[in-house]
Every structure is written in structure tokens, then in C-alpha cells.
Motif scaffolding. Structure first.
Motif, short mmCIF file in Angstrom:
data_model
loop_
_atom_site.label_atom_id
_atom_site.label_comp_id
_atom_site.label_asym_id
_atom_site.label_seq_id
_atom_site.Cartn_x
_atom_site.Cartn_y
_atom_site.Cartn_z
N GLU A 53 -83.00 -117.30 98.23
CA GLU A 53 -84.46 -117.38 98.24
C GLU A 53 -85.04 -116.49 97.16
OE1 GLU A 53 -88.20 -116.70 101.32
OE2 GLU A 53 -86.22 -115.87 101.75
N LYS A 54 -85.96 -117.04 96.39
CA LYS A 54 -86.60 -116.26 95.34
C LYS A 54 -87.61 -115.31 95.96
CE LYS A 54 -89.31 -116.63 91.11
NZ LYS A 54 -90.07 -117.52 90.22
N LYS A 55 -87.50 -114.05 95.61
CA LYS A 55 -88.42 -113.06 96.14
C LYS A 55 -89.82 -113.29 95.57
CE LYS A 55 -86.72 -109.80 98.88
NZ LYS A 55 -87.36 -109.45 100.15
N PRO A 56 -90.83 -113.28 96.43
CA PRO A 56 -92.20 -113.36 95.91
C PRO A 56 -92.46 -112.17 94.98
CG PRO A 56 -92.17 -113.67 98.30
CD PRO A 56 -90.80 -113.23 97.90
N GLN A 57 -92.94 -112.44 93.81
CA GLN A 57 -93.16 -111.37 92.83
C GLN A 57 -94.56 -110.77 93.02
OE1 GLN A 57 -90.84 -110.00 90.63
NE2 GLN A 57 -89.50 -111.20 91.99
N VAL A 58 -94.69 -110.06 94.14
CA VAL A 58 -95.96 -109.42 94.50
C VAL A 58 -95.70 -107.94 94.75
CG1 VAL A 58 -97.88 -109.36 96.15
CG2 VAL A 58 -96.80 -111.55 95.56
N LEU A 59 -96.42 -107.10 94.04
CA LEU A 59 -96.30 -105.65 94.20
C LEU A 59 -97.56 -105.14 94.89
CD1 LEU A 59 -94.80 -102.99 93.55
CD2 LEU A 59 -96.00 -102.97 91.35
N VAL A 258 -93.13 -110.98 81.60
CA VAL A 258 -93.88 -110.44 82.74
C VAL A 258 -93.39 -111.14 83.99
CG1 VAL A 258 -96.17 -110.14 83.76
CG2 VAL A 258 -95.89 -110.01 81.27
N LYS A 259 -92.78 -110.40 84.89
CA LYS A 259 -92.13 -110.99 86.06
C LYS A 259 -93.04 -111.05 87.29
CE LYS A 259 -88.12 -111.52 84.01
NZ LYS A 259 -88.51 -111.13 82.64
N LEU A 260 -93.94 -110.09 87.43
CA LEU A 260 -94.81 -110.07 88.61
C LEU A 260 -95.86 -111.17 88.52
CD1 LEU A 260 -95.53 -106.25 89.11
CD2 LEU A 260 -94.02 -107.69 90.49
N ASP A 261 -96.10 -111.83 89.66
CA ASP A 261 -97.19 -112.80 89.74
C ASP A 261 -98.50 -112.13 90.14
OD1 ASP A 261 -95.60 -115.08 89.13
OD2 ASP A 261 -94.81 -115.03 91.18
N LYS A 534 -86.53 -102.21 96.47
CA LYS A 534 -86.55 -103.52 95.81
C LYS A 534 -87.48 -103.56 94.60
CE LYS A 534 -90.19 -105.83 98.57
NZ LYS A 534 -90.54 -104.79 99.55
N VAL A 535 -88.34 -102.54 94.45
CA VAL A 535 -89.25 -102.48 93.31
C VAL A 535 -88.50 -101.92 92.10
CG1 VAL A 535 -91.40 -101.54 92.40
CG2 VAL A 535 -91.25 -102.18 94.81
N LYS A 536 -88.43 -102.69 91.05
CA LYS A 536 -87.69 -102.30 89.85
C LYS A 536 -88.59 -102.40 88.62
CE LYS A 536 -83.76 -102.17 92.20
NZ LYS A 536 -83.07 -100.89 92.49
N ILE A 553 -89.75 -107.58 91.57
CA ILE A 553 -89.23 -107.38 92.92
C ILE A 553 -87.84 -107.97 92.99
CG2 ILE A 553 -89.64 -107.73 95.38
CD1 ILE A 553 -91.82 -106.10 93.97
N GLU A 554 -86.86 -107.16 93.32
CA GLU A 554 -85.46 -107.60 93.34
C GLU A 554 -85.15 -108.41 94.58
OE1 GLU A 554 -81.74 -105.28 91.68
OE2 GLU A 554 -82.21 -104.62 93.71
#
Length: 554
Positions: A53-59, A258-261, A534-536, A553-554
Motif C-alpha cells: 500500500e502506498k503511504k499517503p504523502q501527508v505531513l 517533491v514527494k509530499l502531496d 516514518k517521516v523522512k 512519508i516512508e
């Protein structure tokens, strides 16, 4: 804030502001969708393994305060600065190696005399789809220098030819050494060779703005639906004093990296509530650089190994209003400064490896490693207080107020220092706290006697900490102090090409500053925080800035 204050930016290191802020409110967490299973469970054939499952890229983070502005030409604090760095790109951007790299500029050349820089602007767009041009940089820099703009950070542009003169009304804006030769070529002429200029270009006062947007709406930088930037993220939601949401900017030139959504900010002023939200899984990060950790929780967080601490180039100090009695007397300013037990504050309240500050310039760029006075020099403090009162012709001090912006950490420091002044000097001091934006305005208007502030370096050079106090009416001075010898030494340093001689000149300037003591250095910053493993990829610079461009987000 980078850095003001606190520029104008924290843990108890930065405590929400170094020229930095604080705030309140709450934001709902964004939970990933529940896992689903398919099939009736009756088949005897093993199902193929489901793809990961792809991790939601939300910080999810907290802002300790409402950002006063998201306008790079006006911002002076680290809370605003963090949002601006996420939503804008300068000609350069500081990388993971703490060095400037190509950003809005794809290349540049420098003349042999180091006075002329020519930048090639890469093809990219504003978040509203307009092309970013060299004209946008010229407009932004001249706008910040325009006295009508009243930018407290205009002095950062004084390295540009005629920048200072234009800001002080002694030259025309057309005379300033920045010119768009065409849409893609920007020429910059400097007053003097400036070895840190490429690093300085990554600071927000040098960011571009969209002229059409700025001229069309004075309030463009205060709402999500009117804010326009050229950075990796854009503002989607800004519910004032409640929440702020950034989303990936699909018009960004480097969007593929840019990885975060989304970045979702709560605005919770209480540090204990913030830490509880982190522990409950509502936040992915708590503490520096956009907020602070509660002091009472620090010992347990240290023991658990969860807390991360990093020294940064910043100084926490109190400012004196040198035009108001009794602090118009240098001996009384020194008495209050010498009577503080800095190491005791660090050991008993701060607890995250700060260093006592007996000078203005932090260790990473130190000019005098021995400092300029002794920590907790009570006997000298008592003597100076007595002498200063005689010089003023008073037998009793007037009522004294120590002001600070709302924060548990600032409050505890102020209470401890209040107690030390009473114990060591027999002086009664009233404490006063205000919401960050109001506090900052009152400080600039001189409505204080002693006021707390911090300063994080905008670039790694001592001049950045000293030039704050060059001019009495300088945007971030607030002390109303000015000294001709100090000004002359700073002017000399700009002309000196020999690095050792320049360092000696700046050390002499810091000596003048500490001899007159318009500020009271207290400690050199560290930043402390806790984060979900998980935050990288969050980039924390040695100047205290945070860049989420490479986070994921890893």
C-alpha cells in the motif's frame, strides 16, 4: 525568524520565535483510508500477494502561532519564513549540504571583480500559471527597498549597488543595481564583493513576487485564494488561528522531486496539547522549528531517546529600550545583564544543551570565544546598579516591565529571570505577555522597557548578527541605540577583503555593542523536536530553517 526573529523562528531553543511566533487553534488529523479486502474466502487457490500500500504523502505539523504574513518582502519571523520557504523559490536554495544550489536561476556568471552577477532564469511558472521572469525579481527587490513598503528586512538588500541609498531616500529606485536585461536574464551589481551573496539569495527578502498579483490586491499574501508563489507547495487552506494547509504545486519546476502531496498545520499554542496530539497520532512532528516542546516533558523525552536536538546559529536575547529610563543608562543595562545565571537557566529550565551567551554572535561564527562578560557576576552587577542610579539622580528605580510573547517556555524563562533580578539586585519586575503579532508591533513602536527576542542567522556570517543594530531606526533594531564607532567598524568590514583583518574589525564592533549593552544575550540556541520515524527527508539547516521540499512519508 531566518531565521527574525526570531528574525524575527522552535523548541525551548527557539520557543516558537526567533524573530519567530506562537499561536492557537486545532486541525483535524488526516487518517489514511481503512484497508479493504476482496474475495469470498472460498477459493482454495492462494491469492496473489497484494501490492504494498502506498503511504499517503501527508505531513501533519503544528504552528505555534498564526504566521503574520506570507509575503517574502515583509516577513521578519521564522513562522512566516517557514511557510514562505515552502511556497517560494529564490535564485538559489540551500541544499542538504548547507550550500546554495541552483533554484529559480539555472545558472550564473560572476565578473572578475566579484561585483556583477548575471543570472539565467529557468523556464518555470507561478502557482497561478503566469511565467516567472527576471522582471519579477527586479520588481520584488525594488519593492522591498522602496521606503513606502516599510520592509523591516530591507537592509538585507543593502549589498546591492545603491540599495541602502534608495531605501533611505537618497537615490532613486531606478539607480538600484538590479536590472532585468530580458525575461530570462537578471543582472545584479553589488556595492562591494560579498562572498556570501549566493547564500543570501536563498533568503526570503530576495525571493520574487508576482507584480500583477501584488499590485492587484494589498492583502494578497494573507489568504489562501489570493496567495501566489513559485515554490514546491502552494497554500490551499488558511483558516486563521485554526489551520493552514499546503499542497504540492504542480507548476513547480522541480515538482518530480517533491514527494509530499500535503502539509497540514494545526495552530495550537499550548505545547502540552501539541505533544499529546503527537503521542495520540494526530501529528507526525512536535517541537522545533515551528513550535516548542513543553519544558516539563523534556527530561522524559531525553531519557526515552525520542528527542532530537541540534545546535543552530542563533542567539536568545532581551532587548532594552535605551530611550526609556532607567535603561537609558548603560551601567543599569549592564547590571541587569550581569545579574543573570545563564547556566542555571539552561540546567533547570531549557535542558537541551544550550550554551550561555556572553556575546551576540553564536559559536558557529564566533568572534571572541571567551565572550565579553562573566555569567552571573553579581558583585559587579550590584556596583553598576548603584552607580547608574546615582548618575540618573534617583534613589529608587521606576516600575520595570519585562515583555514577552505568549509561550510556556518564554514565560518560564521570564519568571526565572524575574526571580534572579529580585534575589540578586533587589529589583521588582512586572511580567507582561502578548500575542505574537501584537507583541512584535509594540516592540517596533518602542512600547516596552525590556523585551525578549531571538535571532537566527540568515546566512553564516557575523555581520548578520551585528548589522541589526547599525541604525537607530533599522527595521529590526527596536533598542533605539546607535553608536557612530560601531557603524564605522561595520562599514570598514564591508571594504576589507582580508578575512583575518575583517574578523578583527567585526570583533571590535561586537566589543562596542557589548560595552554599550543595548541587548542582553542569554543563550545560544539549540532546536529540539520529536518526529514519527516514518517521516523522512526533512531538511533542517544549521541556521534553523526548515525545508520540506525533499520530505516524504516512508
Amino acid at each position: 525568524m531566518k531565521k527574525n526573529v526570531f528574525a524575527l523562528v522552535s523548541s525551548l531553543a527557539v520557543l516558537g520565535t526567533a524573530l519567530a511566533g506562537c499561536g492557537g487553534g486545532q486541525q483535524a488529523s488526516n487518517q489514511p483510508p481503512a484497508e479493504q479486502q476482496s474475495g469470498n474466502g472460498q477459493s482454495q487457490t492462494p491469492a496473489a500477494p497484494a501490492p504494498a500500500e502506498k503511504k499517503p504523502q501527508v505531513l501533519r505539523l503544528n504552528l505555534h502561532s498564526e504566521p503574520p504574513t506570507a509575503d517574502p518582502g515583509l516577513a521578519e519571523d521564522t513562522t512566516s519564513g517557514a511557510i514562505i520557504l515552502a511556497t517560494f523559490d529564490g535564485l538559489t536554495r540551500i541544499g542538504a549540504d548547507d550550500k546554495p544550489h541552483e533554484a529559480a536561476a539555472e545558472s550564473w556568471t560572476v565578473s572578475d571583480d566579484k561585483l556583477t552577477y548575471t543570472f539565467k532564469i529557468r523556464d518555470h511558472k507561478w502557482s497561478n500559471g503566469d511565467p516567472v521572469t527576471a522582471h519579477d525579481f527586479e520588481y520584488a527587490w525594488k519593492r522591498a527597498l522602496d521606503p513606502k513598503t516599510a520592509s523591516n528586512y530591507a537592509y538585507q538588500l543593502y549589498y546591492i549597488k545603491n540599495g541602502e541609498k534608495a531605501n533611505k531616500g537618497e537615490a532613486k529606485l531606478d539607480d538600484v543595481g538590479v536590472k532585468a536585461l530580458d525575461d530570462k536574464t537578471l543582472e545584479v551589481k553589488l556595492e562591494n564583493p560579498t562572498p556570501f551573496f549566493l547564500e543570501l539569495l536563498a533568503f526570503r527578502t530576495y525571493f520574487p513576487v508576482n507584480p500583477k498579483v501584488v499590485q492587484g490586491n494589498d492583502k494578497w499574501a494573507g489568504e489562501a485564494n489570493t496567495h501566489v508563489g513559485n515554490g514546491p507547495f502552494k497554500i490551499e487552506t488558511w483558516e486563521h488561528k485554526s489551520k493552514l494547509v499546503l499542497v504540492k504545486n504542480d507548476n513547480y519546476w522541480d515538482k518530480d522531486n517533491v514527494k509530499l502531496d500535503r502539509i497540514e498545520f494545526a495552530m495550537v499554542e499550548d505545547e502540552n496539547t501539541e505533544l499529546s496530539m503527537f503521542e495520540n497520532g494526530e501529528l507526525d512532528w512536535a517541537g522545533s522549528p515551528t513550535s516548542s516542546l513543553p519544558t516539563d516533558a523534556i527530561p522524559a523525552l531525553k531519557d526515552s531517546g525520542k528527542m532530537v536536538t541540534k545546535p543552530i546559529a542563533g542567539t536568545y536575547w532581551y532587548k532594552f529600550n535605551t530611550e526609556k529610563p532607567p535603561f537609558n543608562n548603560v551601567k543599569i543595562r549592564k547590571a541587569f545583564t550581569y545579574a543573570i545565571d545563564r547556566q542555571g537557566l539552561i540546567d533547570n529550565i531549557l535542558q537541551t544543551g544550550q550554551l550561555p551567551a556572553t556575546g551576540a554572535v553564536p559559536p558557529s561564527m564566533v568572534l571572541n570565544p571567551n565572550g565579553y562578560f562573566k555569567d552571573k557576576d553579581i558583585d559587579t552587577a550590584k556596583k553598576l546598579l548603584e552607580e547608574g542610579m546615582k548618575e540618573l539622580g534617583i534613589s529608587k528605580l521606576p516600575p520595570i516591565t519585562l515583555s514577552y510573547n505568549t509561550s510556556e517556555g518564554h514565560k518560564k524563562i521570564a519568571e526565572a529571570i524575574q526571580d534572579q533580578w529580585k534575589k540578586n539586585l533587589g529589583v521588582e519586575v512586572k511580567l507582561e505577555n502578548k500575542e505574537w503579532k501584537v507583541y512584535l508591533e509594540d516592540l517596533h513602536q518602542g512600547k516596552f522597557q525590556i523585551g525578549r527576542m531571538g535571532w537566527l542567522g540568515d546566512f553564516n556570517d557575523p555581520i548578520n548578527f551585528l548589522e541589526l543594530y547599525k541604525d537607530k531606526d533599522g527595521g529590526n533594531n527596536d533598542t533605539r541605540w546607535e553608536n557612530p564607532k560601531f557603524k564605522e567598524l561595520l562599514n570598514q568590514s564591508a571594504l576589507e577583503s582580508d578575512l583575518d583583518k575583517r574578523k578583527k574589525i567585526l570583533a571590535d564592533a561586537e566589543q562596542v555593542l557589548m560595552d554599550d549593552m543595548p541587548i542582553m544575550p542569554i543563550y545560544f540556541y539549540t532546536q529540539s523536536w520529536v518526529q514519527d520515524p516514518k517521516v523522512k527527508g526533512v531538511q533542517m539547516t544549521g541556521l534553523g530553517d526548515v525545508d520540506w521540499k525533499t520530505a516524504y512519508i516512508e
